[in-house]
Design a protein around this motif. Structure first.
Motif, short mmCIF file in Angstrom:
data_model
loop_
_atom_site.label_atom_id
_atom_site.label_comp_id
_atom_site.label_asym_id
_atom_site.label_seq_id
_atom_site.Cartn_x
_atom_site.Cartn_y
_atom_site.Cartn_z
N GLU A 189 6.65 8.26 16.33
CA GLU A 189 8.06 8.62 16.28
C GLU A 189 8.22 10.13 16.05
O GLU A 189 7.34 10.79 15.50
N SER A 190 9.38 10.62 16.42
CA SER A 190 9.68 12.04 16.21
C SER A 190 10.06 12.27 14.75
O SER A 190 10.41 11.33 14.02
N GLU A 191 10.01 13.51 14.33
CA GLU A 191 10.40 13.85 12.96
C GLU A 191 11.84 13.45 12.69
O GLU A 191 12.17 12.94 11.61
N GLU A 192 12.70 13.64 13.67
CA GLU A 192 14.11 13.27 13.52
C GLU A 192 14.28 11.77 13.27
O GLU A 192 15.09 11.35 12.43
N ILE A 239 0.86 -1.19 0.00
CA ILE A 239 0.00 0.00 0.00
C ILE A 239 0.90 1.24 0.00
O ILE A 239 1.77 1.38 0.86
N ILE A 240 0.70 2.13 -0.98
CA ILE A 240 1.42 3.39 -0.95
C ILE A 240 0.45 4.49 -0.52
O ILE A 240 -0.74 4.47 -0.86
N THR A 241 0.96 5.44 0.26
CA THR A 241 0.11 6.49 0.82
C THR A 241 0.70 7.86 0.49
O THR A 241 1.44 8.43 1.29
N PRO A 242 0.41 8.39 -0.70
CA PRO A 242 0.90 9.72 -1.05
C PRO A 242 0.36 10.77 -0.09
O PRO A 242 -0.81 10.73 0.29
N ASN A 243 1.22 11.69 0.29
CA ASN A 243 0.82 12.72 1.25
C ASN A 243 0.04 13.84 0.59
O ASN A 243 0.21 14.13 -0.60
N GLY A 244 -0.80 14.50 1.39
CA GLY A 244 -1.49 15.70 0.98
C GLY A 244 -0.87 16.90 1.65
O GLY A 244 0.24 16.84 2.18
N HIS A 245 -1.60 18.00 1.66
CA HIS A 245 -1.06 19.25 2.20
C HIS A 245 -1.44 19.46 3.66
O HIS A 245 -1.64 20.60 4.10
N PHE A 246 -1.56 18.39 4.39
CA PHE A 246 -1.80 18.49 5.82
C PHE A 246 -0.48 18.80 6.53
O PHE A 246 0.59 18.34 6.11
N GLY A 247 -0.55 19.57 7.60
CA GLY A 247 0.66 19.98 8.31
C GLY A 247 1.52 18.81 8.74
O GLY A 247 1.03 17.74 9.08
N GLN A 248 2.84 18.99 8.69
CA GLN A 248 3.86 18.02 9.08
C GLN A 248 4.05 16.87 8.09
O GLN A 248 4.91 16.02 8.30
N GLY A 249 3.25 16.83 7.04
CA GLY A 249 3.47 15.81 6.03
C GLY A 249 3.47 14.39 6.58
O GLY A 249 2.61 14.02 7.37
N ARG A 250 4.47 13.60 6.20
CA ARG A 250 4.51 12.20 6.63
C ARG A 250 4.89 12.04 8.09
O ARG A 250 4.85 10.93 8.64
N TYR A 251 5.26 13.13 8.75
CA TYR A 251 5.64 13.05 10.16
C TYR A 251 4.44 13.20 11.11
O TYR A 251 4.55 12.94 12.30
N ARG A 252 3.30 13.60 10.57
CA ARG A 252 2.17 13.90 11.45
C ARG A 252 1.59 12.62 12.07
O ARG A 252 1.73 11.52 11.54
N GLU A 253 0.92 12.81 13.16
CA GLU A 253 0.41 11.70 13.97
C GLU A 253 -0.54 10.80 13.18
O GLU A 253 -0.39 9.57 13.17
N SER A 254 -1.53 11.39 12.49
CA SER A 254 -2.53 10.57 11.81
C SER A 254 -1.90 9.74 10.69
O SER A 254 -2.36 8.63 10.40
#
Length: 481
Positions: free
Chosen positions: A447-450, A214-229
């Motif tokens: 996980e953290s962004e780092e 499954i690939i999950t392309p990101n949208g324009h939600f804040g934090q991109g792939r780092y966000r919680e959801s």
């Protein structure tokens, strides 16, 4: 001729000349009076744009929303004559078009007026367009012909076939982190010479064989792939048995190590993001532990645009779940969604028809009442269902609509997506169900962004051959062509 005849002729000639002069003087006077009256009429029919819009509000009992600077100082010839009784859409179009303005409908009889914005149209425009499109095909054979034409055009419009060959470099993979039921590792792929796509790959534990992708392309939600959801969604799908990737938008996240954030607002972003998705499919389906015949995709907002587009052009995708994006009257306001002329394909198309290109494969459209997807249940979904009917597969297309919710990919929408993916990709949803029958999302590690970065905290591990800046990117593409 005698002298008497000559004198008579001269007198008659002088009389005719005087009559002719009188005729011309009279004609000129009449013309002057007519033009003066016509000018008076023009002035009478001329009015300000503001007054004309006020009149439209009164006539049709609606509210118009606009910035005052859009109408200030603007006047319109035959202003009120442009208002067509009983036809609001035509009236607005005739009044606004001379000023390169347009409108789109919002809930509760509210219409927003803006500068002409080609990705955004009125709901009635979308309805008319779908009626037109549905008249182009009435059976499977006609639709398949249209779909083939569309697929070829989409690829050409994006410039995919003009891109240089993918470098033979190996993926860059960070150390794997192991959690309950899944693991995470960060991966970078060199998709073009010196250009990288970065993402986090979530794998089931234990890692066995024949795992769906499954690939999950990101949208324009804040934090991109780092966000919680985003982390929650990928972790749960991995626990269910899928190999999942969440990857950065072009000029977002770690892509900003190579390109400034302003590069995301250029049309090349449309091409590179689509190419990134194709390259992630190449990578994940090549892993010996995955099943290349079981591939799904899901993303929200701009990620929903990529979900529909990639499904339309890449036959490997078997299950598609675009979230809060499908619309016949809005094709995405970012150049990364509509920067390339894909919506001019086939003489003009829209995202509803592009989404329908998934047919007859399983398609779940998730929509809500707070954005441009509010019309899906009554407008776009019946159109898509009509196309699935050509295959006798209406049961494979679904719509989950959340009328009280807004533009997001939050828990309620994820709870709709999980069982759909499980059903058609053969995932084990029982592993993550709670006592209430819903998926438990609290047993994942955020996980953290780092921790989610491939190239280190400050980009210190970015390969030396990585190009930087749009100018360098364009130069590389021109050189390759």
């Amino acid at each position: 001729m005698g002298n008497g005849d000559s004198a008579q002729f001269q007198n008659k000639y002088m009389l005719n000349t005087l009559n002719l002069k009188a005729f011309f003087l009279t004609s000129m006077l009449c013309a002057t009076i007519f033009l003066a009256k016509a000018q008076d009429s023009d002035q009478a029919y001329r009015n300000t744009l503001k007054a004309t819009l006020d009149r439209i509000e009164d006539v049709f009992e609606i509210n118009l929303q606009y910035n005052e600077d859009l109408v200030e100082g603007k006047e319109l010839d035959y202003a009120f004559w442009r208002i067509v009784p009983g036809n609001l859409e035509t009236s607005l179009a005739q009044v606004l078009a001379p000023f390169d303005l347009t409108f789109f409908e919002k809930p509760n009889a509210l219409y927003r007026i803006t500068k002409f914005d080609y990705p955004r149209r009125s709901v009635s425009f979308g309805e008319d367009h779908l009626n037109y499109l549905s008249g182009l095909y009435s059976n499977k054979m006609e639709w398949e012909s249209r779909k083939a034409e569309m697929k070829s055009c989409l690829i050409e419009a994006l410039g995919i076939d003009d891109l240089p060959e993918t470098p033979a470099s190996q993926p860059i993979i960070t150390q794997r982190r192991k959690y309950k039921g899944y693991s995470v590792e960060n991966v970078a792929l060199e998709v073009l010479p010196g250009v990288y796509t970065t993402g986090s790959v979530y794998k089931p534990r234990p890692f066995k064989k024949n795992h769906p992708v499954i690939i999950t392309p990101n949208g324009h939600f804040g934090q991109g792939r780092y966000r919680e959801s985003e982390q929650i969604r990928c972790s749960i799908l991995a626990k269910m048995g899928a190999v999942v990737v969440s990857y950065d938008l072009f000029a977002w996240g770690e892509s900003r190590l190579q390109f400034p954030s302003t590069a995301h607002k250029t049309s090349i972003a449309h091409t590179i993001q689509t190419w990134n998705g194709i390259k992630w499919l190449d990578y994940l389906t090549s892993l010996p532990e995955t099943d290349p015949d079981k591939v799904g995709i899901t993303g929200g907002s701009g990620g929903g645009s990529q979900t529909m587009l990639l499904t339309a052009i890449d036959d490997r995708i078997e299950v598609s779940v675009p979230v809060v994006m499908l619309s016949s009257h809005f094709s995405g306001g970012c150049p990364c969604e509509s920067g390339k002329p894909i919506h001019l394909c086939g003489g003009g198309t829209n995202n509803a028809e592009i989404a329908a290109m998934a047919s007859p494969k399983p398609l779940l459209v998730i929509s809500d009442g707070g954005d441009w997807t509010h019309t899906v249940p009554e407008l776009e979904f019946p159109f898509i269902e009509y196309i699935y009917g050509f295959y006798g597969e209406k049961d494979k297309v679904k719509n989950s609509h959340f009328p009280e919710e807004g533009h997001n990919y939050k828990v309620s929408k994820r709870q709709s997506m999980y069982p759909f993916m499980a059903k058609y990709l053969g995932l084990d949803i029982e592993k993550v169900l709670g006592e209430n029958g819903l998926v438990k999302e609290d047993d994942v590690t955020l996980e953290s962004e780092e921790e989610l970065k491939v190239f280190g905290k400050d980009g210190e591990d970015l390969p030396k051959g990585a190009i930087k800046g749009l100018e360098a990117l364009y130069h590389m593409l021109e050189k390759a062509q």
